[in-house]
Design an enzyme around this catalytic site. Structure first.
Site, PDB file in Angstrom:
ATOM      1  N   ASN A   1      -4.993 -37.647  27.186  1.00 44.79           N
ATOM      2  CA  ASN A   1      -4.162 -36.724  26.425  1.00 44.79           C
ATOM      3  C   ASN A   1      -3.237 -36.014  27.397  1.00 44.79           C
ATOM      4  O   ASN A   1      -3.647 -35.717  28.525  1.00 44.79           O
ATOM      5  CB  ASN A   1      -5.004 -35.660  25.719  1.00 44.79           C
ATOM      6  CG  ASN A   1      -5.901 -36.243  24.659  1.00 44.79           C
ATOM      7  OD1 ASN A   1      -5.761 -37.390  24.264  1.00 44.79           O
ATOM      8  ND2 ASN A   1      -6.848 -35.443  24.191  1.00 44.79           N
ATOM      9  N   GLY A   2      -2.035 -35.673  26.941  1.00 42.26           N
ATOM     10  CA  GLY A   2      -1.102 -34.942  27.789  1.00 42.26           C
ATOM     11  C   GLY A   2       0.065 -35.800  28.209  1.00 42.26           C
ATOM     12  O   GLY A   2       0.341 -36.856  27.625  1.00 42.26           O
TER      13      GLY A   2
ATOM     14  N   HIS B   1      25.116 -14.203   3.984  1.00 44.11           N
ATOM     15  CA  HIS B   1      25.844 -14.434   5.226  1.00 44.11           C
ATOM     16  C   HIS B   1      25.887 -15.916   5.592  1.00 44.11           C
ATOM     17  O   HIS B   1      25.947 -16.258   6.784  1.00 44.11           O
ATOM     18  CB  HIS B   1      25.224 -13.616   6.360  1.00 44.11           C
ATOM     19  CG  HIS B   1      25.339 -12.143   6.168  1.00 44.11           C
ATOM     20  ND1 HIS B   1      26.545 -11.480   6.178  1.00 44.11           N
ATOM     21  CD2 HIS B   1      24.391 -11.196   5.930  1.00 44.11           C
ATOM     22  CE1 HIS B   1      26.352 -10.188   5.973  1.00 44.11           C
ATOM     23  NE2 HIS B   1      25.044  -9.988   5.808  1.00 44.11           N
TER      24      HIS B   1
ATOM     25  N   TRP C   1      -1.395 -39.530  19.252  1.00 45.99           N
ATOM     26  CA  TRP C   1      -0.157 -38.959  18.742  1.00 45.99           C
ATOM     27  C   TRP C   1       0.908 -39.324  19.765  1.00 45.99           C
ATOM     28  O   TRP C   1       0.875 -38.869  20.897  1.00 45.99           O
ATOM     29  CB  TRP C   1      -0.278 -37.446  18.587  1.00 45.99           C
ATOM     30  CG  TRP C   1       0.912 -36.789  17.955  1.00 45.99           C
ATOM     31  CD1 TRP C   1       1.149 -36.622  16.632  1.00 45.99           C
ATOM     32  CD2 TRP C   1       2.010 -36.181  18.641  1.00 45.99           C
ATOM     33  NE1 TRP C   1       2.334 -35.955  16.439  1.00 45.99           N
ATOM     34  CE2 TRP C   1       2.887 -35.670  17.652  1.00 45.99           C
ATOM     35  CE3 TRP C   1       2.362 -36.018  19.987  1.00 45.99           C
ATOM     36  CZ2 TRP C   1       4.082 -35.020  17.972  1.00 45.99           C
ATOM     37  CZ3 TRP C   1       3.542 -35.372  20.307  1.00 45.99           C
ATOM     38  CH2 TRP C   1       4.382 -34.877  19.298  1.00 45.99           C
TER      39      TRP C   1
ATOM     40  N   LYS D   1      -2.539 -31.492  15.238  1.00 47.59           N
ATOM     41  CA  LYS D   1      -3.101 -30.152  15.070  1.00 47.59           C
ATOM     42  C   LYS D   1      -2.888 -29.274  16.292  1.00 47.59           C
ATOM     43  O   LYS D   1      -2.418 -28.149  16.188  1.00 47.59           O
ATOM     44  CB  LYS D   1      -4.595 -30.267  14.759  1.00 47.59           C
ATOM     45  CG  LYS D   1      -5.269 -28.931  14.479  1.00 47.59           C
ATOM     46  CD  LYS D   1      -4.776 -28.329  13.186  1.00 47.59           C
ATOM     47  CE  LYS D   1      -5.514 -27.073  12.824  1.00 47.59           C
ATOM     48  NZ  LYS D   1      -4.912 -26.403  11.659  1.00 47.59           N
TER      49      LYS D   1
ATOM     50  N   ARG E   1      -5.989 -34.661  15.212  1.00 44.18           N
ATOM     51  CA  ARG E   1      -5.271 -34.441  16.471  1.00 44.18           C
ATOM     52  C   ARG E   1      -4.255 -35.543  16.752  1.00 44.18           C
ATOM     53  O   ARG E   1      -3.438 -35.410  17.670  1.00 44.18           O
ATOM     54  CB  ARG E   1      -6.261 -34.363  17.633  1.00 44.18           C
ATOM     55  CG  ARG E   1      -7.216 -33.199  17.561  1.00 44.18           C
ATOM     56  CD  ARG E   1      -8.134 -33.182  18.751  1.00 44.18           C
ATOM     57  NE  ARG E   1      -7.411 -32.957  19.998  1.00 44.18           N
ATOM     58  CZ  ARG E   1      -7.238 -31.768  20.562  1.00 44.18           C
ATOM     59  NH1 ARG E   1      -7.724 -30.692  19.965  1.00 44.18           N
ATOM     60  NH2 ARG E   1      -6.591 -31.633  21.681  1.00 44.18           N
TER      61      ARG E   1
ATOM     62  N   CYS F   1      -3.651 -35.708  21.374  1.00 40.72           N
ATOM     63  CA  CYS F   1      -4.463 -36.834  20.932  1.00 40.72           C
ATOM     64  C   CYS F   1      -5.932 -36.437  20.935  1.00 40.72           C
ATOM     65  O   CYS F   1      -6.296 -35.337  21.323  1.00 40.72           O
ATOM     66  CB  CYS F   1      -4.231 -38.031  21.838  1.00 40.72           C
ATOM     67  SG  CYS F   1      -2.489 -38.428  22.104  1.00 40.72           S
TER      68      CYS F   1
ATOM     69  N   LYS G   1       5.340 -24.656   5.673  1.00 42.33           N
ATOM     70  CA  LYS G   1       4.311 -25.425   4.980  1.00 42.33           C
ATOM     71  C   LYS G   1       4.942 -26.490   4.087  1.00 42.33           C
ATOM     72  O   LYS G   1       4.471 -27.626   4.018  1.00 42.33           O
ATOM     73  CB  LYS G   1       3.427 -24.507   4.130  1.00 42.33           C
ATOM     74  CG  LYS G   1       2.433 -23.723   4.919  1.00 42.33           C
ATOM     75  CD  LYS G   1       1.411 -24.633   5.560  1.00 42.33           C
ATOM     76  CE  LYS G   1       0.830 -24.004   6.806  1.00 42.33           C
ATOM     77  NZ  LYS G   1       1.737 -23.945   7.944  1.00 42.33           N
TER      78      LYS G   1
ATOM     79  N   GLU H   1       6.172 -29.299   6.328  1.00 49.13           N
ATOM     80  CA  GLU H   1       5.117 -30.048   7.006  1.00 49.13           C
ATOM     81  C   GLU H   1       4.451 -31.076   6.103  1.00 49.13           C
ATOM     82  O   GLU H   1       4.205 -32.216   6.532  1.00 49.13           O
ATOM     83  CB  GLU H   1       4.047 -29.083   7.526  1.00 49.13           C
ATOM     84  CG  GLU H   1       4.448 -28.278   8.740  1.00 49.13           C
ATOM     85  CD  GLU H   1       3.370 -27.317   9.167  1.00 49.13           C
ATOM     86  OE1 GLU H   1       3.109 -27.213  10.374  1.00 49.13           O
ATOM     87  OE2 GLU H   1       2.768 -26.652   8.294  1.00 49.13           O
TER      88      GLU H   1
END
Length: 607
Positions: free
Chosen positions: A112-113, A503, A86, A602, A27, A2, A484, A487
């Site tokens: 954050n965390g 395979h 986030w 990010k 973020r 965040c 990419k 995402e």
């Protein structure tokens, strides 16, 4: 993951907080909020009875939703904190948005965390009569502070006591009604101070306040910061003052703007020539064919283990091949699997590849390697990051700030820097590689000027899935091309070593599955990859060849994305740029949120 912003000493605190959040939205962007504290008529004394007010406004959604919620509000105060989230604990709702407050509404916290022992703390606090309003782990913090104030602790003591009870990763900022002070602490999650003549800032990343100051102070794990009208102070867990260096950020605020591009990602794709020049500048002796990456000591590794995650893991796979070709045993590990997996090999050098320098999984892997006695090297973009501080050695990639969530220019710079590392420590390559690196910025610019990626994207925008194949150095590029596409388009995409198609994955190939084949040179790898392309063509799948034209792969392709001819190690960087552009244009055609893809952030600072 965040974003945190705080400031003390500005008259336009609210505008400063919202501006900082807009710079940090990469973020996290599923909810946002601010809290402002203002002292009353009498000087606040730090007790629970201090005069003053605390104004909190927060909501689910992006920063623009917060701006709407703030319209018409007389939110004021010379001190404040803000947060863009986030989600980890609880969905993105108004109640789960930060800041979180205590029962009295006098203590506000942003975080954050992940607080790993939050459930035990929450149960204890609930039993003591505290009422919780959210699903988050963060909410225990303001209630712990409130409990300390009830016991007669002053404000700083109460915050310190609360922090001391937390287990896990955190960057925390606290404001209290009546206190024109921000308290903050960090453990395994970044926090940096911005220092100006009349104001002090706090953030999880420099762009939040770079428009106001270029002087920064990086906090280390276990440190505690106090920001008030007198300035700033950093202390350790015991309360002893820590002497911190004030550093200068060497990039311009304009670097974090879009500069006329529709998206940060497109801007950063086009910044790759400059980023590569910055990476190579002063490190390549073009006449002597030698490389100088600074004073890293005598690394001379007998073995190398790379640890990384996401895009950086693809760079690590590429780098491991560089060292193996030079005769040095090398492996690339997913950082999240490393700590409980293979120990370092003998006198192995453990290299953590992390653009932010704060990736939790990679930091854990590097710390485990250090505990086992290995030497560590951080390959990172961020000066002052945790990885840079904790590693025995650091190699900066010098890509400049990257705002788009999907990594672009940092990947190119990682590949260039890892080439330099192999050349300097393992005698991998020679004059031809150095010459190719020297020409790489110009080759990327040529590709950007002439790319046909937009036309290819328009042709296959409605495809059901996308496959990417390559061999050797191009295999990690195939993985990165698929990542990419996933995402930013939200479409199914897979990358494979070209020889693995037969395979199993070939069963998924249909006429609705475009296959992007990276083929350069005319050696055995190219010949075998052309054979794999024929297998795809025989099953009616459309083929897009990403090639320098040295093989005959064009004969079997529906579309060709051209590459300048160069050394195969540099060709991987060029091929990746074409694939970045394809993903960008597909996402743009689909109207996706390119710079802020759903569910992603990010800097991944949680494990």
């Amino acid at each position: 993951m965040c974003g945190i912003i705080g400031c003390v000493g500005r008259e336009d605190t609210l505008d400063t907080l919202v501006h900082g959040l807009s710079k940090l939205e990469y973020r996290g962007y599923d909810s946002a909020g601010v809290a402002l504290s203002e002292a009353g008529d009498d000087e606040a004394d730090g007790s629970a009875e201090s005069e003053g007010s605390l104004d909190v406004v927060k909501c689910a959604g992006k920063i623009d939703d917060l701006r709407t919620a703030l319209e018409g509000r007389e939110t004021s105060g010379p001190v404040g904190v803000g947060h863009t989230r986030w989600s980890t604990h609880g969905p993105p709702t108004d109640a789960n948005a930060h800041p979180h407050v205590d029962c009295t509404g006098q203590v506000a916290v942003v975080h954050n965390g992940i607080i790993e022992n939050y459930q035990a703390l929450r149960d204890e606090l609930s039993t003591a009569g505290h009422e919780f309003r959210s699903d988050t782990d963060t909410e225990v913090v303001p209630h712990l502070v409130e409990a300390g104030l009830r016991e007669g602790l002053d404000m700083e003591e109460a915050v310190r006591e609360a922090i001391a009870r937390l287990e896990g990763s955190y960057a925390i900022a606290v404001v209290v009604a009546g206190e024109e002070t921000v308290f903050a602490a960090r453990n395994d999650s970044p926090l940096v101070l911005g220092v100006d003549d009349d104001a002090t800032y706090l953030a999880s990343d420099v762009p939040a306040f770079r428009d106001f100051t270029d002087r920064v102070v990086y906090l280390a794990d276990g440190e505690f910061a106090r920001l008030d009208a007198a300035g700033w102070t950093v202390t350790d867990a015991a309360g002893e003052v820590v002497d911190k260096d004030v550093e200068t950020v060497d990039w311009d605020p304009e670097e974090t703007g879009k500069s006329g591009y529709d998206h940060f990602m497109l801007k950063e794709i086009h910044e790759q020539p400059r980023a590569l020049r910055q990476c190579l500048r002063g490190r390549v002796d073009e006449l002597g064919g030698a490389v100088d990456i600074g004073d890293l000591g005598d690394l001379s590794p007998t073995g190398v283990q790379f640890v990384a995650a996401g895009t950086s893991y693809h760079a690590a796979l590429y780098a491991a091949r560089l060292f193996r070709e030079a005769g040095v045993p090398a492996q690339a590990f997913l950082a999240s699997e490393y700590a409980t997996g293979v120990p370092p090999i003998g006198d192995a050098l453990v290299v953590g590849v992390t653009q932010s320098g704060e990736t939790a999984d990679t930091l854990s892997a590097m710390r485990e390697a250090s505990r086992r006695g290995a030497r560590t090297l951080a390959v990172t973009n961020t000066v002052g990051s945790t990885a840079a501080r904790e590693a025995d050695h650091t190699l900066y990639i010098r890509a400049g700030p990257e705002i788009g969530v999907a990594a672009t220019k940092t990947f190119a710079s990682q590949l260039a820097a890892l080439n330099l590392l192999s050349l300097a420590t393992a005698e991998s390559g020679g004059r031809d590689v150095v010459a190719a690196l020297r020409d790489l910025p110009g080759d990327v610019q040529t590709l950007l000027d002439d790319s046909g990626a937009a036309e290819v994207a328009a042709e296959f925008v409605d495809a059901g899935a996308y496959f990417f194949i390559g061999r050797g150095y191009h295999y990690p590029v195939a993985l990165e091309g698929a990542l990419k596409m996933k995402e930013i388009t939200y479409k199914h995409a897979e990358g494979f070593a070209a020889g693995e198609l037969k395979h199993g994955p070939l069963a998924l190939v249909t006429e609705d599955t475009p296959v992007f084949a990276v083929v350069t040179g005319d050696d055995e790898l190219a010949t075998k990859t052309v054979g794999n392309v024929k297998e795809v063509e025989a099953r009616d799948a459309p083929v897009v060849a990403v090639t320098d034209g040295q093989s005959d792969v064009e004969r079997y392709a529906d579309h060709v994305l051209e590459l300048p001819e160069t050394h195969r190690r540099a060709a991987s960087v060029l091929a990746n740029v074409q694939l970045q552009l394809v993903s960008y244009h597909v996402a743009n055609e689909l109207g996706r949120s390119i710079d802020k893809p759903r569910n992603l952030a990010k800097s991944v600072t949680v494990e």
